[in-house]
Design an enzyme around this catalytic site. Sequence first.
Site, PDB file in Angstrom:
ATOM      1  N   ASN A  21      42.043  21.865  56.577  1.00  0.00           N
ATOM      2  CA  ASN A  21      41.677  22.035  55.166  1.00  0.00           C
ATOM      3  C   ASN A  21      40.185  22.350  55.093  1.00  0.00           C
ATOM      4  OD1 ASN A  21      41.446  22.016  52.424  1.00  0.00           O
ATOM      5  ND2 ASN A  21      42.310  19.973  52.124  1.00  0.00           N
ATOM      6  N   ASP A  76      59.817  38.506  59.800  1.00  0.00           N
ATOM      7  CA  ASP A  76      60.793  37.430  59.703  1.00  0.00           C
ATOM      8  C   ASP A  76      62.207  37.988  59.614  1.00  0.00           C
ATOM      9  OD1 ASP A  76      61.093  34.516  59.207  1.00  0.00           O
ATOM     10  OD2 ASP A  76      61.963  35.178  57.313  1.00  0.00           O
ATOM     11  N   ASN A 121      40.556  24.204  46.579  1.00  0.00           N
ATOM     12  CA  ASN A 121      41.764  24.998  46.322  1.00  0.00           C
ATOM     13  C   ASN A 121      43.052  24.196  46.533  1.00  0.00           C
ATOM     14  OD1 ASN A 121      42.181  24.881  49.089  1.00  0.00           O
ATOM     15  ND2 ASN A 121      41.555  26.993  49.476  1.00  0.00           N
ATOM     16  N   ASP A 122      42.924  22.873  46.610  1.00  0.00           N
ATOM     17  CA  ASP A 122      44.112  22.065  46.886  1.00  0.00           C
ATOM     18  C   ASP A 122      45.053  21.957  45.688  1.00  0.00           C
ATOM     19  OD1 ASP A 122      43.090  21.710  49.365  1.00  0.00           O
ATOM     20  OD2 ASP A 122      42.543  19.606  49.123  1.00  0.00           O
ATOM     21  N   ASP A 159      44.219  25.700  54.850  1.00  0.00           N
ATOM     22  CA  ASP A 159      43.939  26.987  54.206  1.00  0.00           C
ATOM     23  C   ASP A 159      43.242  27.964  55.160  1.00  0.00           C
ATOM     24  OD1 ASP A 159      41.335  25.921  54.266  1.00  0.00           O
ATOM     25  OD2 ASP A 159      41.621  25.014  52.287  1.00  0.00           O
ATOM     26  N   GLU A 195      61.503  38.765  64.395  1.00  0.00           N
ATOM     27  CA  GLU A 195      62.175  37.506  64.713  1.00  0.00           C
ATOM     28  C   GLU A 195      63.641  37.825  64.966  1.00  0.00           C
ATOM     29  OE1 GLU A 195      63.081  33.115  62.761  1.00  0.00           O
ATOM     30  OE2 GLU A 195      63.129  34.891  61.524  1.00  0.00           O
ATOM     31  N   GLY A 205      47.252  20.965  52.222  1.00  0.00           N
ATOM     32  CA  GLY A 205      45.903  21.405  51.874  1.00  0.00           C
ATOM     33  C   GLY A 205      45.236  22.345  52.868  1.00  0.00           C
TER      34      GLY A 205
HETATM   35 CA    CA Z   1      42.555  23.429  50.838  1.00  0.00          CA
END
Ligand code: CA
Length: 641
Positions: A165, A358, A170-171, A193, A387, A191
């Site tokens: 984090n 993906d 920005n949480d 980033d 994948e 959290g």
């Molecule tokens: Ca964050």
Amino acid sequence: MRFIVFFFMFSSCLYSQVDSIYNDDPAQYMPLGMTHAQYHYYADTGLANIDTMRLNPPFWWVGMKNPKLEILLYDQNINDYTVRIDNTVGIELEKVKRVSNPNYLFIDINILPQAKPGIFDIVLYGNNRNTKRYKYELRKRKNMIERGLRSSDFIYQIMPDRFANGDYTNDNFEDMMQQGINRKKMYFRHGGDIQGIIEHLDYIKSLGASAIWATPLLENNQPYASYHGYAITDFYNIDKRFGNNELYKKMVSKAHKKGLKTIMDIVLNHCGNENWLMHDIPSSDWIYQWPEFTRSNFRSSVVADPYVSDFDRDKLTKGWFDYSMPDFNQSNDLLATYLIQNNIWWAEYTQLDGYRIDTWFFPNQDFLSKWVKSIKNEFPDITLFGETWVQNESVQAYFTKNNKSGCNKNFNLPAVLDFQLNFAIEEALTKPQTWTGGIARLYYTLAQDFLYDNAYNNIIFLDNHDKSRIFSTLGEDMDKLKCAIGLLMTLRGIPAIYYGTELLFKGDGKPDGTVRQDFPGGWKEDKINKFIKTGRNLEENDIYNYIRKLAFYRKENPVLQTGKLKHFIPENGLYVYFRYNKEKTIMIILNTGDKLQVLNKKRYGELLGNHIKAKNIITNKIINLNDIKIKKNNILILELI
Ligand code: CA
């Protein structure tokens, strides 16, 4: 039961398997008004209250190889407006396409060679109504940089929400459906980033990695389990809890300056049900519609099966991945172009090095071939790997470019995530050798590399965000873990390691949150910081150093990157193979048997030649080839001298 197995296997995006101890009932997060049997939810009503006008792509470039661009314009009731292009030279309006939803226009333009970077106007004229004017920017295309992975690379895979984090501001955002962070709950956000990744680029580099693969960073404004990133709600924006587009671009640039490449993880098969396009779908055929919720059968075999039923094929390609993930119908040309342009946009905007795609085998394969061709047309050196979580070598190879599986179609995919090798390594180190099992499976898997045009392009790995942690798979046996890492670093292909392997992370992947732990030290409140040597215990430093030693040896020795591979049929659990080129020969001896074994040197004479000594590249000790004994669950990696 088998269904349950498959259900868990494709769990990267599923939240239906929540561990009850976390008291998170996914049913409460079903979209409002829905039941499992009512999946005609999205109709082309055109009744959405539009608070955000959108232009997708938000800007473009002059100088692209394909001069055509299709601009999606989204605004209230615009479909009967007349479209003109103003204020520009070299931009031709080719066509305006209208769909059943009145809030969309698809505007095809042709960017001629004389077009200059700048802003032009898209002007909409209505009958007795106001004129609408939209600015659209064309930027100067960057000079092509050298991009793409090489055999020399080593990938470090990160789950960004769980890594570090770097920005506590920005949480939480009140306008996001899943709010706040709760590190005690595995399906809440924690959290981590982009800033957290940027701050630990040196750590990644010091482990010997040369490329970063972060699981998806695009917006996932979903009410539940939004952290994993595979339910995208806006294809043109980084999730603001991870950062923003500029910051992601900065991360790629900073990584490049440190000699680290960047791979973006993308999803072409589906999106999140809260995607803005799903809230007001352009036309109902952008997704596959079923009278009731119908899940994919997850069977890759049907793609290549000469005896496949239409029923099974439809379920694979048209069934939904999950309730929260509507299945895209890529045979819709507007959608296909939308997805293709999106990935050209990110590659040009950020100068990234590659895409991990993906759920490769689920979508329409004709679309995927077109997608690869279009991306490669603009970025010939970009790395693309899919994948391909399939069950055997031939089907895995079937998806790759110029494969030898006997299929008539060229699926174009340059590389795959090598699940077959992963299964084989797991079996080799957990089961005794039989005629086809245990270490023999690894031998037989590699023996089928004739199916590929170039198996050296395969991305090889020991585990990932969907699988049991390799340390747990191997019964938390340090010696076996070293065998696995030794194989990863010396077999053909580009190795990828999942974050935390170097810290002996455990977890069986049931549910998948158990293998998505926080990296200790990634949060300022963490009491232990395992990004530094003193934060790691003896065993963790032992594995960290083991990986590092092999990674740097591999980086400095092309023989382990591009050297030829020759192996010998395993006997009594003992498997011997060589990597060799004109400069060097590396001998790898793996003992998966249950006792110490003495090497019979004669058998390997064709590669040992006159060599009598070798250097153990882990210990740097010189040993005599006439006197090699190897303990059970051990690997020796020897450079002949
Ligand atoms: Ca964050």
